[in-house]
Motif scaffolding. Sequence first.
Motif, PDB file in Angstrom:
ATOM      1  N   ASP A   1      37.728  74.313  62.085  1.00 21.70           N
ATOM      2  CA  ASP A   1      36.472  74.251  61.348  1.00 21.70           C
ATOM      3  C   ASP A   1      36.611  74.869  59.964  1.00 21.70           C
ATOM      4  O   ASP A   1      36.092  74.330  58.984  1.00 21.70           O
ATOM      5  CB  ASP A   1      35.366  74.971  62.129  1.00 21.70           C
ATOM      6  N   ARG A   2      37.314  76.002  59.869  1.00 23.08           N
ATOM      7  CA  ARG A   2      37.424  76.645  58.565  1.00 23.08           C
ATOM      8  C   ARG A   2      38.268  75.814  57.609  1.00 23.08           C
ATOM      9  O   ARG A   2      38.062  75.825  56.398  1.00 23.08           O
ATOM     10  CB  ARG A   2      37.998  78.054  58.706  1.00 23.08           C
ATOM     11  N   ASP A   3      39.252  75.070  58.156  1.00 21.37           N
ATOM     12  CA  ASP A   3      40.039  74.173  57.311  1.00 21.37           C
ATOM     13  C   ASP A   3      39.150  73.084  56.721  1.00 21.37           C
ATOM     14  O   ASP A   3      39.261  72.738  55.539  1.00 21.37           O
ATOM     15  CB  ASP A   3      41.166  73.525  58.113  1.00 21.37           C
TER      16      ASP A   3
ATOM     17  N   ILE B   1      46.155  78.473  54.182  1.00 18.80           N
ATOM     18  CA  ILE B   1      45.487  77.237  54.624  1.00 18.80           C
ATOM     19  C   ILE B   1      45.730  76.117  53.617  1.00 18.80           C
ATOM     20  O   ILE B   1      46.025  74.976  53.990  1.00 18.80           O
ATOM     21  CB  ILE B   1      43.973  77.481  54.814  1.00 18.80           C
ATOM     22  N   MET B   2      45.631  76.448  52.326  1.00 13.81           N
ATOM     23  CA  MET B   2      45.865  75.432  51.302  1.00 13.81           C
ATOM     24  C   MET B   2      47.296  74.908  51.349  1.00 13.81           C
ATOM     25  O   MET B   2      47.540  73.705  51.206  1.00 13.81           O
ATOM     26  CB  MET B   2      45.552  76.009  49.914  1.00 13.81           C
TER      27      MET B   2
ATOM     28  N   ARG C   1      51.017  70.523  53.054  1.00 12.57           N
ATOM     29  CA  ARG C   1      52.109  70.001  53.891  1.00 12.57           C
ATOM     30  C   ARG C   1      51.645  68.795  54.706  1.00 12.57           C
ATOM     31  O   ARG C   1      52.441  67.904  55.013  1.00 12.57           O
ATOM     32  CB  ARG C   1      52.631  71.103  54.823  1.00 12.57           C
ATOM     33  N   GLN C   2      50.355  68.765  55.034  1.00 14.76           N
ATOM     34  CA  GLN C   2      49.813  67.631  55.792  1.00 14.76           C
ATOM     35  C   GLN C   2      49.513  66.420  54.910  1.00 14.76           C
ATOM     36  O   GLN C   2      49.108  65.365  55.403  1.00 14.76           O
ATOM     37  CB  GLN C   2      48.516  68.052  56.506  1.00 14.76           C
ATOM     38  N   GLY C   3      49.708  66.568  53.609  1.00 11.62           N
ATOM     39  CA  GLY C   3      49.478  65.455  52.698  1.00 11.62           C
ATOM     40  C   GLY C   3      48.039  65.290  52.286  1.00 11.62           C
ATOM     41  O   GLY C   3      47.663  64.223  51.770  1.00 11.62           O
ATOM     42  N   LEU C   4      47.208  66.328  52.482  1.00 12.94           N
ATOM     43  CA  LEU C   4      45.791  66.246  52.152  1.00 12.94           C
ATOM     44  C   LEU C   4      45.471  66.840  50.787  1.00 12.94           C
ATOM     45  O   LEU C   4      44.448  66.505  50.193  1.00 12.94           O
ATOM     46  CB  LEU C   4      44.954  66.953  53.233  1.00 12.94           C
ATOM     47  N   LEU C   5      46.329  67.729  50.295  1.00 19.27           N
ATOM     48  CA  LEU C   5      46.175  68.328  48.977  1.00 19.27           C
ATOM     49  C   LEU C   5      47.494  68.211  48.222  1.00 19.27           C
ATOM     50  O   LEU C   5      48.547  67.993  48.840  1.00 19.27           O
ATOM     51  CB  LEU C   5      45.777  69.808  49.075  1.00 19.27           C
TER      52      LEU C   5
END
Length: 349
Positions: free
Chosen positions: A3-5, A44-45, A50-54
Amino acid sequence: MKDRDLILMKSLIESYVREGLPIGSKALLRSSHLSVSPATIRNIMADLERQGLLLSPHTSSGRIPTTQGLRIFVDQLLQVKNLRGEVIEQVKRSLNPENEVQTLLSNASNILSDMTKMASLVQVPEKPFQRILQIEFVPLSDNRILVILVLQDNIIQNRVIQVDRAYTRDELSVMANFLNHHVSGKDLNTAREELLQQMIDEKQQLDELTRQAIILAGQGIDSQANSQNKTNSLHISGQTNLVSMASHGQIDNLERIFQAFKQKQQILNILERSMVADGVKIFIGEESGEQSFQDCSIVTAPYKLEGEPVGVLAVIGPTRMPYDKVIPIVDVTAKLLSSAITQKSSDIR
């Protein structure tokens, strides 16, 4: 994602849409109101990157969302705003069913551009849906016949066709009376299909004059349909809005986008994928599959005639567009355009 992510993603993207700048951990901590340490925010960032979201556009620690990050935001985190009543009334006034169909399509494109301050377009239906009010035949010399189609919006189309033999005025009058009884109030495609199907189903029962009437009407309708398909296929508005966005660094490759507007095929490819969508469909960046629009987002929705999709309208802008405002404008405009066209067609019957 935790949720915090998701909270951090939402806060970061809202800030990016608003300001267009990479967001650092300290600024994100302030805007998210989470009770965590700056180090946790950085971790978190880094994980989201690493997940390709940022991604980090520069060597600074600030991040911006990728296409995948924006997709998660639009699908899971976005809170779409309801349009105010006066805004809906403004769209309704622009889409008055008393206007001609082409005017309705043009007005829809203009109102989308005015309200979003972006580029907008409305696809002209490939299949003509003007309804036939009346059909008449006039004999000419050399075994030719003038086919007169009177369509809705007081449009009159004349087509000269060649036939095998001369027909008298009385014969042509009988043909026209038969056709007007069967096709008046129907759109061009429906009329043509029903007449041809009738000739197939009742091959033995139809007399020669009735068969010829169906053939002549089909030739006249085909000519009208082909003529309409050669007309402009898109109403485009607000292209200058993209110039302003490009000057502020919101859009790159502006020349390529304008070239796509001129050639139209890339846009039509995108709209074709939206024709059968159930409501609003959003293409973010490279999701469109067209290189010209890789740094744009395209928000589309089909508009319908009597519940059947006949065309698509769209807004084109930067990937950091305010989706919460653009989506409801596109949605409502598509629904009101559908209502106006359907009402106009019903009034013609």
